[in-house]
Design an enzyme around this catalytic site. Structure first.
Site, PDB file in Angstrom:
ATOM      1  N   ASP A  91     -11.203  26.290  10.594  1.00  0.00           N
ATOM      2  CA  ASP A  91     -11.697  25.000  10.973  1.00  0.00           C
ATOM      3  C   ASP A  91     -13.038  24.527  10.440  1.00  0.00           C
ATOM      4  O   ASP A  91     -13.595  23.861  11.044  1.00  0.00           O
ATOM      5  CB  ASP A  91     -11.463  24.820  12.408  1.00  0.00           C
ATOM      6  CG  ASP A  91     -12.394  25.663  13.001  1.00  0.00           C
ATOM      7  OD1 ASP A  91     -13.135  26.589  12.279  1.00  0.00           O
ATOM      8  OD2 ASP A  91     -12.620  25.771  14.300  1.00  0.00           O
ATOM      9  N   ASN A 158     -25.179  32.560  14.133  1.00  0.00           N
ATOM     10  CA  ASN A 158     -23.880  33.335  13.619  1.00  0.00           C
ATOM     11  C   ASN A 158     -22.856  32.117  13.139  1.00  0.00           C
ATOM     12  O   ASN A 158     -22.626  31.118  14.067  1.00  0.00           O
ATOM     13  CB  ASN A 158     -23.179  34.225  14.476  1.00  0.00           C
ATOM     14  CG  ASN A 158     -22.180  34.805  13.947  1.00  0.00           C
ATOM     15  OD1 ASN A 158     -21.600  35.070  12.928  1.00  0.00           O
ATOM     16  ND2 ASN A 158     -21.358  35.085  14.968  1.00  0.00           N
ATOM     17  N   HIS A 351       0.645 -15.677  -9.913  1.00  0.00           N
ATOM     18  CA  HIS A 351       0.603 -16.243  -8.577  1.00  0.00           C
ATOM     19  C   HIS A 351       1.733 -15.976  -7.908  1.00  0.00           C
ATOM     20  O   HIS A 351       2.935 -16.148  -8.212  1.00  0.00           O
ATOM     21  CB  HIS A 351       0.280 -17.681  -8.800  1.00  0.00           C
ATOM     22  CG  HIS A 351      -0.530 -18.417  -9.850  1.00  0.00           C
ATOM     23  ND1 HIS A 351      -1.990 -18.191  -9.651  1.00  0.00           N
ATOM     24  CD2 HIS A 351      -0.227 -18.793 -10.949  1.00  0.00           C
ATOM     25  CE1 HIS A 351      -2.339 -18.619 -10.935  1.00  0.00           C
ATOM     26  NE2 HIS A 351      -1.406 -19.146 -11.636  1.00  0.00           N
ATOM     27  N   TYR A 354       6.871 -11.847  -6.610  1.00  0.00           N
ATOM     28  CA  TYR A 354       7.534 -10.694  -6.445  1.00  0.00           C
ATOM     29  C   TYR A 354       8.383 -10.236  -7.729  1.00  0.00           C
ATOM     30  O   TYR A 354       9.382 -11.099  -7.959  1.00  0.00           O
ATOM     31  CB  TYR A 354       8.467 -10.604  -5.091  1.00  0.00           C
ATOM     32  CG  TYR A 354       9.012  -9.215  -5.175  1.00  0.00           C
ATOM     33  CD1 TYR A 354       8.266  -7.947  -4.743  1.00  0.00           C
ATOM     34  CD2 TYR A 354      10.665  -9.075  -5.296  1.00  0.00           C
ATOM     35  CE1 TYR A 354       9.031  -6.736  -4.817  1.00  0.00           C
ATOM     36  CE2 TYR A 354      11.072  -7.684  -5.306  1.00  0.00           C
ATOM     37  CZ  TYR A 354      10.363  -6.518  -5.012  1.00  0.00           C
ATOM     38  OH  TYR A 354      10.971  -5.293  -4.916  1.00  0.00           O
ATOM     39  N   TYR A 375      18.037  -6.755  -5.335  1.00  0.00           N
ATOM     40  CA  TYR A 375      19.057  -5.944  -4.287  1.00  0.00           C
ATOM     41  C   TYR A 375      20.186  -6.803  -3.664  1.00  0.00           C
ATOM     42  O   TYR A 375      20.136  -7.870  -3.401  1.00  0.00           O
ATOM     43  CB  TYR A 375      18.084  -5.800  -2.928  1.00  0.00           C
ATOM     44  CG  TYR A 375      18.725  -4.703  -1.766  1.00  0.00           C
ATOM     45  CD1 TYR A 375      19.227  -3.525  -2.166  1.00  0.00           C
ATOM     46  CD2 TYR A 375      18.520  -5.025  -0.709  1.00  0.00           C
ATOM     47  CE1 TYR A 375      19.740  -2.787  -1.426  1.00  0.00           C
ATOM     48  CE2 TYR A 375      18.995  -4.233   0.554  1.00  0.00           C
ATOM     49  CZ  TYR A 375      19.843  -3.030  -0.012  1.00  0.00           C
ATOM     50  OH  TYR A 375      20.352  -2.416   0.917  1.00  0.00           O
TER      51      TYR A 375
END
Length: 462
Positions: A91, A158, A351, A354, A375
């Site tokens: 850690d 330590n 602009h 998609y 799709y």
């Protein structure tokens, strides 16, 4: 940590806590690298198999102390090891390979049986103090609660990181007792055992006390992230990268840069992202596993698994999803989303569009508000737009469909059939005007009054 995630699997700067420790330990090029797993070992082991398959694991079924953990690690290697054994905590993500190398070299050079990695801290309250004799050898590690005022004045503490002579370590671990308040085997007891046997116990001081910091809560996790981020940005800036505001810029350990790259405020660079020479990224940009070419500009953008070619421009407010490939001098503009799309040299999607599952050739322009309809509810299909094409605004490209080189499409078209090279495709209904509709359907409305006033105005002269 108050978390379902085991502590050592919490991440900072693109790597788990234990991953950072393994990276530092790996810089020693060890003959064997063993991780002792106990709590939530199934999750930890699965993580190790993914990020460090070369690492061996030893199971500490019952957490019976640090000495017991080391003994389990040695048993994985046959019970004893010739040469130096370096023990680190899982850690301590700020620990560096350089510090571990210096620890190992000091251990060998001084002929120590064990060498403790220590640090001098501004406030040692709560830490075990390192007590030395006149020769510099370590005579004791005294816990804060047991220390005298004189010992409490010592600022050397330590770290819990050690280098051991492997054979001596294996023998001493057999002598560790459990007659303590926790009933556990403490690794620190090995130091006393070896010293009583006449062996030397030495120390190596870390250059930066923050390296030895362990993580036990989310506050410490955040502090470690900030420190490591500062380190990474410092290395980048010293290599010729401009980071305008380091305080608001966050990078992962796997990010790479070329000189004269500019990173603007509010930018996050994750995974294996690479910034090419002279490119500009940001402000307010998040890139993950994304390659940005030389001289490119990426502004207010989120991108994952994308490639932005040299001298290309992206944004503002663009979203590049995996598989996006924008070639040299290409453009992905404002409010554009792309996915699995190859956009050729000099081509533009400026602009409100998609583009998904598509190939666009060179020097084509995609009109505003276009959608590549990929799709059908079950399968994804591909659209190809050739080179030197001009597609109209508000187009729908219903895949699979191809627009040939040099073709045009009219604004408002729904393209469902292939368009031959050099053709103009028009796919929209004929416009018809129904005169007087507002007066009949919306009598007395503001629109009706405006229309009536306009009808009374004299016609303009030719």
């Amino acid at each position: 940590m108050k978390s379902a995630t085991p502590k050592v699997l919490h991440e900072i700067c693109g790597r788990s806590l234990v991953g950072h420790v393994l990276a530092a330990a790996g810089e020693l090029d060890p003959a064997n690298l063993v991780v002792v797993v106990g709590h939530a070992r199934e999750q930890v082991t699965a993580h190790l198999a993914e990020v460090a398959p070369e690492v061996r694991t030893a199971v500490q079924a019952e957490q019976n102390g640090t000495g017991h953990a080391v003994r389990m690690g040695l048993e994985e290697l046959g019970g004893s090891v010739d040469g130096t054994v370096v023990v680190v905590c899982g850690d301590t993500p700020l620990l560096t390979g350089e510090t571990l190398r210096r620890l190992s070299e000091t251990h060998v050079a001084d002929g120590n049986a064990v060498t403790v990695l220590t640090a001098e801290v501004p406030d040692a309250t709560g830490y075990g103090r390192i007590v030395r004799d006149g020769s510099g050898a370590v005579t004791a590690i005294v816990e804060h609660k047991d220390a005298s005022d004189e010992v409490r004045a010592i600022r050397e503490i330590n770290s819990g990181v050690f280098a051991f002579d492997g054979a001596l370590l294996a023998d001493a671990l057999k002598k560790v007792r459990t007659d303590n308040s926790q009933g556990e085997e403490y690794l620190t007891d090995v130091l006393g055992i070896l010293r009583e046997a006449g062996h030397r116990v030495g120390a190596s001081v870390a250059g930066d006390h923050r390296e030895i910091a362990g993580i036990n809560n989310r506050v410490q996790l955040s502090e470690a992230r900030r420190i490591l981020n500062e380190r990474l940005l410092t290395v980048a800036m010293l290599s010729g990268v401009t980071v305008v505001d380091p305080a608001s810029t966050w990078v992962d350990v796997g990010v790479t840069f070329e000189r004269d790259a500019v990173v603007h405020p509010g930018t996050q660079l994750h995974g294996g992202t690479h910034l090419g020479e002279g490119c500009e990224v940001g402000p307010n940009t998040r890139l993950t596993d994304t390659l940005v070419g030389a001289g490119a500009r990426v502004d207010n953008t989120v991108a994952t698994g994308a490639e932005v070619g040299p001298e290309a421009s992206v944004g503002p407010f663009a979203y590049l999803r995996p598989g996006t490939r924008l070639a040299r001098k290409g453009k992905i503009g404002t409010y554009v989303e792309t996915k699995n799309a190859s956009i050729g040299e000099g081509s533009k999607v400026p602009h409100l569009s998609y583009v998904g599952d598509a190939t666009i050739g060179e020097y084509s322009n995609i009109g505003a508000a276009s959608v590549f309809v990929n799709y059908d509810g079950q399968d994804k299909h591909h659209t190809t737009v050739g080179s030197h094409c001009r597609t109209g605004s508000d187009n729908m490209f219903v895949a699979p469909v191809t627009v040939g080189d040099g073709a045009y499409t009219a604004a408002g078209s729904v393209i469902t059939k292939d368009v031959p090279p050099g053709s103009l495709a028009v796919a929209r209904g004929q416009q018809r005007n129904i005169e007087g509709w507002v007066a009949r359907k919306r009598p007395g409305s503001a629109a009706a009054k405006a229309a009536e006033a306009a009808s009374r105005e004299p016609a303009g002269e030719d």
